[in-house]
Motif scaffolding. Sequence first.
Motif, PDB file in Angstrom:
ATOM      1  N   ALA A 148       0.827  -1.205   0.000  1.00 24.66           N
ATOM      2  CA  ALA A 148       0.000   0.000   0.000  1.00 24.66           C
ATOM      3  C   ALA A 148       0.859   1.250   0.000  1.00 24.66           C
ATOM      4  O   ALA A 148       0.562   2.224  -0.708  1.00 24.66           O
ATOM      5  N   GLY A 149       1.928   1.237   0.800  1.00 25.08           N
ATOM      6  CA  GLY A 149       2.813   2.390   0.814  1.00 25.08           C
ATOM      7  C   GLY A 149       3.487   2.614  -0.531  1.00 25.08           C
ATOM      8  O   GLY A 149       3.561   3.750  -1.031  1.00 25.08           O
ATOM      9  N   ALA A 150       3.964   1.549  -1.141  1.00 27.83           N
ATOM     10  CA  ALA A 150       4.653   1.665  -2.428  1.00 27.83           C
ATOM     11  C   ALA A 150       3.732   2.197  -3.517  1.00 27.83           C
ATOM     12  O   ALA A 150       4.171   2.944  -4.408  1.00 27.83           O
ATOM     13  N   GLN A 151       2.460   1.843  -3.462  1.00 26.95           N
ATOM     14  CA  GLN A 151       1.514   2.288  -4.486  1.00 26.95           C
ATOM     15  C   GLN A 151       1.343   3.807  -4.490  1.00 26.95           C
ATOM     16  O   GLN A 151       0.952   4.373  -5.507  1.00 26.95           O
ATOM     17  N   LEU A 152       1.606   4.445  -3.358  1.00 25.98           N
ATOM     18  CA  LEU A 152       1.524   5.906  -3.316  1.00 25.98           C
ATOM     19  C   LEU A 152       2.813   6.556  -3.779  1.00 25.98           C
ATOM     20  O   LEU A 152       2.903   7.785  -3.815  1.00 25.98           O
ATOM     21  N   GLY A 153       3.798   5.747  -4.136  1.00 28.18           N
ATOM     22  CA  GLY A 153       5.059   6.283  -4.630  1.00 28.18           C
ATOM     23  C   GLY A 153       5.342   5.973  -6.078  1.00 28.18           C
ATOM     24  O   GLY A 153       6.137   6.660  -6.728  1.00 28.18           O
ATOM     25  N   THR A 154       4.704   4.932  -6.606  1.00 33.01           N
ATOM     26  CA  THR A 154       4.961   4.540  -7.991  1.00 33.01           C
ATOM     27  C   THR A 154       3.779   3.774  -8.572  1.00 33.01           C
ATOM     28  O   THR A 154       3.026   3.127  -7.842  1.00 33.01           O
ATOM     29  N   GLY A 155       3.646   3.882  -9.881  1.00 36.40           N
ATOM     30  CA  GLY A 155       2.635   3.101 -10.584  1.00 36.40           C
ATOM     31  C   GLY A 155       3.237   1.896 -11.276  1.00 36.40           C
ATOM     32  O   GLY A 155       2.527   1.161 -11.977  1.00 36.40           O
ATOM     33  N   ASP A 156       4.528   1.661 -11.053  1.00 37.48           N
ATOM     34  CA  ASP A 156       5.234   0.534 -11.657  1.00 37.48           C
ATOM     35  C   ASP A 156       4.816  -0.755 -10.934  1.00 37.48           C
ATOM     36  O   ASP A 156       5.171  -0.972  -9.773  1.00 37.48           O
ATOM     37  N   ILE A 157       4.075  -1.605 -11.624  1.00 36.86           N
ATOM     38  CA  ILE A 157       3.537  -2.813 -11.008  1.00 36.86           C
ATOM     39  C   ILE A 157       4.638  -3.736 -10.505  1.00 36.86           C
ATOM     40  O   ILE A 157       4.531  -4.336  -9.433  1.00 36.86           O
ATOM     41  N   ALA A 158       5.713  -3.850 -11.273  1.00 37.14           N
ATOM     42  CA  ALA A 158       6.814  -4.731 -10.880  1.00 37.14           C
ATOM     43  C   ALA A 158       7.461  -4.256  -9.584  1.00 37.14           C
ATOM     44  O   ALA A 158       7.808  -5.063  -8.711  1.00 37.14           O
ATOM     45  N   LYS A 159       7.625  -2.945  -9.440  1.00 35.95           N
ATOM     46  CA  LYS A 159       8.217  -2.410  -8.212  1.00 35.95           C
ATOM     47  C   LYS A 159       7.284  -2.611  -7.023  1.00 35.95           C
ATOM     48  O   LYS A 159       7.724  -2.976  -5.931  1.00 35.95           O
ATOM     49  N   VAL A 160       6.003  -2.359  -7.231  1.00 37.44           N
ATOM     50  CA  VAL A 160       5.030  -2.557  -6.152  1.00 37.44           C
ATOM     51  C   VAL A 160       5.045  -4.015  -5.697  1.00 37.44           C
ATOM     52  O   VAL A 160       5.006  -4.310  -4.492  1.00 37.44           O
ATOM     53  N   TYR A 161       5.124  -4.921  -6.645  1.00 33.55           N
ATOM     54  CA  TYR A 161       5.171  -6.348  -6.314  1.00 33.55           C
ATOM     55  C   TYR A 161       6.418  -6.676  -5.497  1.00 33.55           C
ATOM     56  O   TYR A 161       6.362  -7.479  -4.551  1.00 33.55           O
ATOM     57  N   ALA A 162       7.549  -6.060  -5.835  1.00 36.32           N
ATOM     58  CA  ALA A 162       8.786  -6.318  -5.104  1.00 36.32           C
ATOM     59  C   ALA A 162       8.664  -5.862  -3.651  1.00 36.32           C
ATOM     60  O   ALA A 162       9.096  -6.566  -2.734  1.00 36.32           O
ATOM     61  N   PHE A 163       8.070  -4.698  -3.419  1.00 39.54           N
ATOM     62  CA  PHE A 163       7.850  -4.233  -2.047  1.00 39.54           C
ATOM     63  C   PHE A 163       6.880  -5.155  -1.317  1.00 39.54           C
ATOM     64  O   PHE A 163       7.046  -5.444  -0.130  1.00 39.54           O
ATOM     65  N   SER A 164       5.862  -5.598  -2.024  1.00 40.84           N
ATOM     66  CA  SER A 164       4.890  -6.514  -1.438  1.00 40.84           C
ATOM     67  C   SER A 164       5.557  -7.808  -0.976  1.00 40.84           C
ATOM     68  O   SER A 164       5.290  -8.314   0.119  1.00 40.84           O
ATOM     69  N   GLU A 165       6.446  -8.326  -1.802  1.00 44.36           N
ATOM     70  CA  GLU A 165       7.153  -9.556  -1.458  1.00 44.36           C
ATOM     71  C   GLU A 165       8.128  -9.342  -0.293  1.00 44.36           C
ATOM     72  O   GLU A 165       8.313 -10.234   0.540  1.00 44.36           O
ATOM     73  N   TYR A 166       8.740  -8.170  -0.227  1.00 43.67           N
ATOM     74  CA  TYR A 166       9.588  -7.852   0.923  1.00 43.67           C
ATOM     75  C   TYR A 166       8.783  -7.968   2.220  1.00 43.67           C
ATOM     76  O   TYR A 166       9.213  -8.598   3.186  1.00 43.67           O
ATOM     77  N   GLY A 167       7.614  -7.348   2.246  1.00 45.58           N
ATOM     78  CA  GLY A 167       6.769  -7.423   3.432  1.00 45.58           C
ATOM     79  C   GLY A 167       6.316  -8.837   3.729  1.00 45.58           C
ATOM     80  O   GLY A 167       6.221  -9.235   4.901  1.00 45.58           O
ATOM     81  N   PHE A 168       6.049  -9.607   2.683  1.00 45.21           N
ATOM     82  CA  PHE A 168       5.617 -10.996   2.861  1.00 45.21           C
ATOM     83  C   PHE A 168       6.696 -11.806   3.576  1.00 45.21           C
ATOM     84  O   PHE A 168       6.405 -12.535   4.534  1.00 45.21           O
ATOM     85  N   HIS A 169       7.938 -11.684   3.134  1.00 41.77           N
ATOM     86  CA  HIS A 169       9.027 -12.438   3.765  1.00 41.77           C
ATOM     87  C   HIS A 169       9.309 -11.929   5.181  1.00 41.77           C
ATOM     88  O   HIS A 169       9.637 -12.720   6.068  1.00 41.77           O
ATOM     89  N   LEU A 170       9.155 -10.628   5.391  1.00 40.89           N
ATOM     90  CA  LEU A 170       9.304 -10.074   6.729  1.00 40.89           C
ATOM     91  C   LEU A 170       8.267 -10.669   7.678  1.00 40.89           C
ATOM     92  O   LEU A 170       8.581 -11.076   8.804  1.00 40.89           O
ATOM     93  N   GLY A 171       7.022 -10.736   7.225  1.00 40.55           N
ATOM     94  CA  GLY A 171       5.960 -11.307   8.051  1.00 40.55           C
ATOM     95  C   GLY A 171       6.182 -12.768   8.376  1.00 40.55           C
ATOM     96  O   GLY A 171       5.927 -13.218   9.505  1.00 40.55           O
ATOM     97  N   LEU A 172       6.671 -13.535   7.407  1.00 41.47           N
ATOM     98  CA  LEU A 172       6.958 -14.946   7.663  1.00 41.47           C
ATOM     99  C   LEU A 172       8.091 -15.107   8.669  1.00 41.47           C
ATOM    100  O   LEU A 172       8.055 -15.995   9.527  1.00 41.47           O
ATOM    101  N   MET A 173       9.102 -14.251   8.567  1.00 39.74           N
ATOM    102  CA  MET A 173      10.190 -14.303   9.543  1.00 39.74           C
ATOM    103  C   MET A 173       9.662 -14.101  10.956  1.00 39.74           C
ATOM    104  O   MET A 173      10.077 -14.784  11.901  1.00 39.74           O
ATOM    105  N   LEU A 174       8.749 -13.161  11.126  1.00 37.38           N
ATOM    106  CA  LEU A 174       8.173 -12.904  12.442  1.00 37.38           C
ATOM    107  C   LEU A 174       7.505 -14.160  13.003  1.00 37.38           C
ATOM    108  O   LEU A 174       7.666 -14.497  14.179  1.00 37.38           O
ATOM    109  N   GLN A 175       6.742 -14.850  12.160  1.00 37.68           N
ATOM    110  CA  GLN A 175       6.026 -16.035  12.605  1.00 37.68           C
ATOM    111  C   GLN A 175       6.989 -17.159  12.960  1.00 37.68           C
ATOM    112  O   GLN A 175       6.807 -17.869  13.957  1.00 37.68           O
ATOM    113  N   ILE A 176       8.022 -17.354  12.143  1.00 34.30           N
ATOM    114  CA  ILE A 176       8.998 -18.412  12.417  1.00 34.30           C
ATOM    115  C   ILE A 176       9.756 -18.117  13.705  1.00 34.30           C
ATOM    116  O   ILE A 176       9.984 -19.008  14.532  1.00 34.30           O
ATOM    117  N   ILE A 177      10.147 -16.861  13.888  1.00 38.48           N
ATOM    118  CA  ILE A 177      10.903 -16.487  15.084  1.00 38.48           C
ATOM    119  C   ILE A 177      10.093 -16.731  16.345  1.00 38.48           C
ATOM    120  O   ILE A 177      10.628 -17.165  17.373  1.00 38.48           O
TER     121      ILE A 177
END
Length: 287
Positions: A148-177
């Motif tokens: 959501a944050g990235a979408q307010l900074g760029t309309g580049d779908i590939a970049k938005v997806y990359a930020f989305s995936e960053y958050g996804f892996h961050l969230g999984l790390m939290l659960q594993i930890i």
Amino acid sequence: PGDKPDSRRDPGRWLILPGLCCQVAGGVLESTLEITAAWTLLYSAAHVVDTIEDGDQDPRVGKLGGAGPAINTANGLFLSSVLQLESLHEKDIPSGLAASITTDFLKTILVMTSGQHRDLINSQLDLNQWWQIAEAKSGEFFSLACRAGAQLGTGDIAKVYAFSEYGFHLGLMLQIIDDLEDFQLLLNSREIPSPGSLDRSLAVAYAYEVLPTGTKKQLTQFVRSASSGAGGVDGLFDILDGCGAGMYMVAEIEKHYNLGVACLDKASPTSPASEKLKSIIRALKMD
């Protein structure tokens, strides 16, 4: 929620995610205030519900006055989160983008709810189920903040997806930890922090995946004994440690850390804001 200001369970630690992702994507921090507020309200609501449904202890939730008032409070927080997003329509952004972000929040709430439902109806999780639930409850939630944050900074779908995936892996790390900490407590003190959720832990799910049938039966006996307080903790630890459950969780944390950093590298060249995002996920690995 959380025991101290920098606790991983405290939303205050993650408030900067939408703004940082927006900055790295080319936007300005101020444009993400509504999203940050809405995501924080959603985080708090989900924490209250999880605490009650999972039978965990959190003194702050306890102060709400019992399960009934707490659930009522969570419902108010959910609705407040959505109402907060209404102010997006007053900002200088395309109306379609404001509507899309609101819809994204609502869909993510449904995904999280489905994950919590699967967690509640299964007394014992296999490894595949554990990952599905972790992705729905934690991965998708942190993915939302960054996307959501990235979408307010760029309309580049590939970049938005990359930020989305960053958050996804961050969230999984939290659960594993979280599960790794429970395993480490078992290692150091032979205590089980949440006996009722032992069957749904990553360590046990992994053990059932890799152990031979005979040892699985022994593991089941130890889990039942430990969950009921009838002993078996030493035997439980010996089996989990012997099959490499701890090493598996450490390896998964490292994997998702590397994937998260790789996503940031795809999203943007090096900048102070992107380095801050890397430091956030790096600090999580080192906690």
